[in-house]
Design a protein around this motif. Structure first.
Motif, PDB file in Angstrom:
ATOM      1  N   VAL A 230       6.821  -0.237  -2.423  1.00  0.00           N
ATOM      2  CA  VAL A 230       5.797  -0.072  -3.458  1.00  0.00           C
ATOM      3  C   VAL A 230       5.906   1.357  -3.990  1.00  0.00           C
ATOM      4  O   VAL A 230       5.996   2.314  -3.208  1.00  0.00           O
ATOM      5  CB  VAL A 230       4.371  -0.340  -2.911  1.00  0.00           C
ATOM      6  N   THR A 231       5.941   1.482  -5.328  1.00  0.00           N
ATOM      7  CA  THR A 231       6.041   2.812  -5.930  1.00  0.00           C
ATOM      8  C   THR A 231       4.665   3.487  -5.920  1.00  0.00           C
ATOM      9  O   THR A 231       3.651   2.832  -5.651  1.00  0.00           O
ATOM     10  CB  THR A 231       6.519   2.728  -7.405  1.00  0.00           C
ATOM     11  N   LYS A 232       4.665   4.783  -6.254  1.00  0.00           N
ATOM     12  CA  LYS A 232       3.392   5.530  -6.228  1.00  0.00           C
ATOM     13  C   LYS A 232       2.392   4.956  -7.226  1.00  0.00           C
ATOM     14  O   LYS A 232       1.185   5.092  -7.056  1.00  0.00           O
ATOM     15  CB  LYS A 232       3.658   7.014  -6.516  1.00  0.00           C
ATOM     16  N   ASP A 233       2.905   4.316  -8.302  1.00  0.00           N
ATOM     17  CA  ASP A 233       1.948   3.730  -9.261  1.00  0.00           C
ATOM     18  C   ASP A 233       1.734   2.224  -9.036  1.00  0.00           C
ATOM     19  O   ASP A 233       1.278   1.508  -9.928  1.00  0.00           O
ATOM     20  CB  ASP A 233       2.347   4.043 -10.714  1.00  0.00           C
ATOM     21  N   GLY A 234       2.051   1.745  -7.827  1.00  0.00           N
ATOM     22  CA  GLY A 234       1.663   0.376  -7.455  1.00  0.00           C
ATOM     23  C   GLY A 234       2.565  -0.731  -7.967  1.00  0.00           C
ATOM     24  O   GLY A 234       2.114  -1.861  -8.128  1.00  0.00           O
ATOM     25  N   MET A 263       0.047  -7.025  -9.764  1.00  0.00           N
ATOM     26  CA  MET A 263       1.008  -5.913  -9.656  1.00  0.00           C
ATOM     27  C   MET A 263       2.196  -6.146 -10.590  1.00  0.00           C
ATOM     28  O   MET A 263       2.548  -7.294 -10.884  1.00  0.00           O
ATOM     29  CB  MET A 263       1.557  -5.815  -8.223  1.00  0.00           C
ATOM     30  N   LYS A 264       2.823  -5.046 -10.986  1.00  0.00           N
ATOM     31  CA  LYS A 264       4.096  -5.155 -11.683  1.00  0.00           C
ATOM     32  C   LYS A 264       5.151  -5.414 -10.595  1.00  0.00           C
ATOM     33  O   LYS A 264       5.094  -4.789  -9.521  1.00  0.00           O
ATOM     34  CB  LYS A 264       4.360  -3.849 -12.425  1.00  0.00           C
ATOM     35  N   PRO A 314      -1.997   0.827   1.697  1.00  0.00           N
ATOM     36  CA  PRO A 314      -2.995  -0.008   1.024  1.00  0.00           C
ATOM     37  C   PRO A 314      -2.419  -1.207   0.269  1.00  0.00           C
ATOM     38  O   PRO A 314      -2.991  -2.294   0.321  1.00  0.00           O
ATOM     39  CB  PRO A 314      -3.690   0.963   0.063  1.00  0.00           C
ATOM     40  N   TRP A 315      -1.288  -1.023  -0.405  1.00  0.00           N
ATOM     41  CA  TRP A 315      -0.715  -2.166  -1.143  1.00  0.00           C
ATOM     42  C   TRP A 315      -0.099  -3.177  -0.174  1.00  0.00           C
ATOM     43  O   TRP A 315      -0.243  -4.387  -0.348  1.00  0.00           O
ATOM     44  CB  TRP A 315       0.342  -1.701  -2.157  1.00  0.00           C
ATOM     45  N   THR A 316       0.567  -2.677   0.855  1.00  0.00           N
ATOM     46  CA  THR A 316       1.157  -3.572   1.856  1.00  0.00           C
ATOM     47  C   THR A 316       0.063  -4.407   2.512  1.00  0.00           C
ATOM     48  O   THR A 316       0.223  -5.608   2.739  1.00  0.00           O
ATOM     49  CB  THR A 316       1.933  -2.753   2.923  1.00  0.00           C
TER      50      THR A 316
END
Ligand code: PLP
Ligand code: COI
Length: 342
Positions: A230-234, A263-264, A314-316
């Motif tokens: 996941v990149t810093k911008d999600g 998400m993108k 958090p995204w994971t």
């Protein structure tokens, strides 16, 4: 065979426990027989069977488990049927019919109900469909006779420590999946990775990050799971390569990230040089589910992910919660993803 009542479900790791029934179907004289459930876990083969001499074998992996409302379900078995079909074709084996594959999964789960771990224990029943060339061959050629089997075993988490982030290393070895054959799950691919995985374990790492064998600049996968970043911008980024296994979990995650989490999603080549810039890293697969990676060791240097050293980023976590929520039927699943066992 162990009495299922004595199994401590919460304490299970990822190991083999012999269950009551396995499914067996044989291919002879150009056709598959009707298949049946059998109690004998042993296989007797001629010493010259093709599987021993030339490793003509392939396999799959999927899980069955209880949902909150008491159903036993399994996740996308049609996808495993399809991938095993492709594996068989690539290995010059007669593919096992896809509808019969799903039917066989249902039968073997229903017969081994007592071995399906109770809801809430975190464990599940792992199904291992596999197929091999069974008659003697001595010249290099495919077998004429085959066995398709499904064994089942209750399992807990693949990585010790459950959801705790793991540390992996950039492998000095190539994963032996020749370019273009990554889409198959074949015995020999894994045999050639055993030295790499044991080396990583001896050095204290949970897994290997394999790079592409030709240029060693691109991220491929680990020994038993695909990568998610996941990149810093999600944005969710997953490596694209002809020599990695097209993980059903990864394909499900890409769908879930886009459609459920907004998400993108990028499925593209990932250069090792850009890994240090990602915010989160995880491994995904049937066995691994979604396991966070905290640190990647690269020949004396370390890449530490800003979130995910102590717990899932958090995204994971959102991806994990949504995927497992869908799998457990607590979040509405896309059409056809959940197969209820009758
Ligand atoms: N990559 C490898 C090499 C695997 O062995 C597995 C496990 O099946 C995966 C990826 C994950 O695939 P799936 O999500 O279909 O289980
Ligand atoms: C699976 O996740 O089903 C696999 O086959 C991975 C294996 C390394 C246990």
């Amino acid at each position: 065979m162990i009495d299922p009542k004595t199994i401590k479900w919460e304490e299970l790791g990822f190991g083999y426990i012999e269950c009551a029934y396995r499914y067996v179907s044989k291919f002879k004289d150009g056709k598959w027989d009707d298949g049946a459930l059998v109690t004998d876990s042993n296989i007797v083969l001629n010493e010259c069977a093709c599987v021993f001499q030339y490793s003509q074998s392939c396999f799959e992996g999927l899980k069955a488990y209880y949902t909150k409302n008491g159903d036993i379900v399994c996740f996308r078995p049609d996808m495993n049927a399809e991938r095993m079909y492709d594996s068989a074709l690539r290995l010059e084996m007669p593919p096992f019919p896809k509808d019969k594959f799903v039917e066989a999964c249902e039968k073997v789960i229903a017969a081994n109900k007592d071995f399906v771990p109770p809801y809430g224990t975190g464990a599940s029943l792992y199904l291992r469909p596999f197929m091999f060339g069974s008659n003697p061959v001595i010249g290099v050629k495919p077998a004429d006779e085959y066995e398709f089997r499904i064994l089942v075993t209750p399992v807990g988490p693949y990585f010790k420590g459950g959801a705790k982030p793991i540390t992996i290393k950039v492998s000095d070895f190539d994963r032996a999946a020749p370019n273009g054959t990554g889409h198959i799950k074949a015995g020999l691919n894994y045999a050639m990775s055993l030295h790499a995985i044991q080396t990583a374990h001896r050095e204290g790492f949970a897994e290997n990050m394999y790079l592409d064998p030709r240029t060693r600049t691109k991220v491929e996968e680990t020994g038993g799971a695909n990568f998610i970043f996941v990149t810093k911008d999600g944005t969710l980024v997953t490596p694209k390569s002809d020599s990695i296994l097209p993980s059903i979990t990864r394909r499900s995650i890409c769908y879930v990230a886009e459609k459920y989490l907004g998400m993108k999603v990028e499925h593209r080549e990932v250069f090792f040089d850009e890994v240090k810039d990602f915010a989160e890293c995880g491994l995904c697969g049937t066995a691994a589910v979604v396991s966070p990676v905290g640190k990647i060791y690269d020949h004396g240097k370390e890449i530490c992910f800003p979130s995910g050293m102590e717990e899932m980023g958090p995204w994971t976590k959102k991806i994990y919660d949504t995927l497992t929520g869908i799998q457990r039927c607590e979040i509405e699943a896309p059409e056809g993803w959940i197969k209820v066992i009758k």
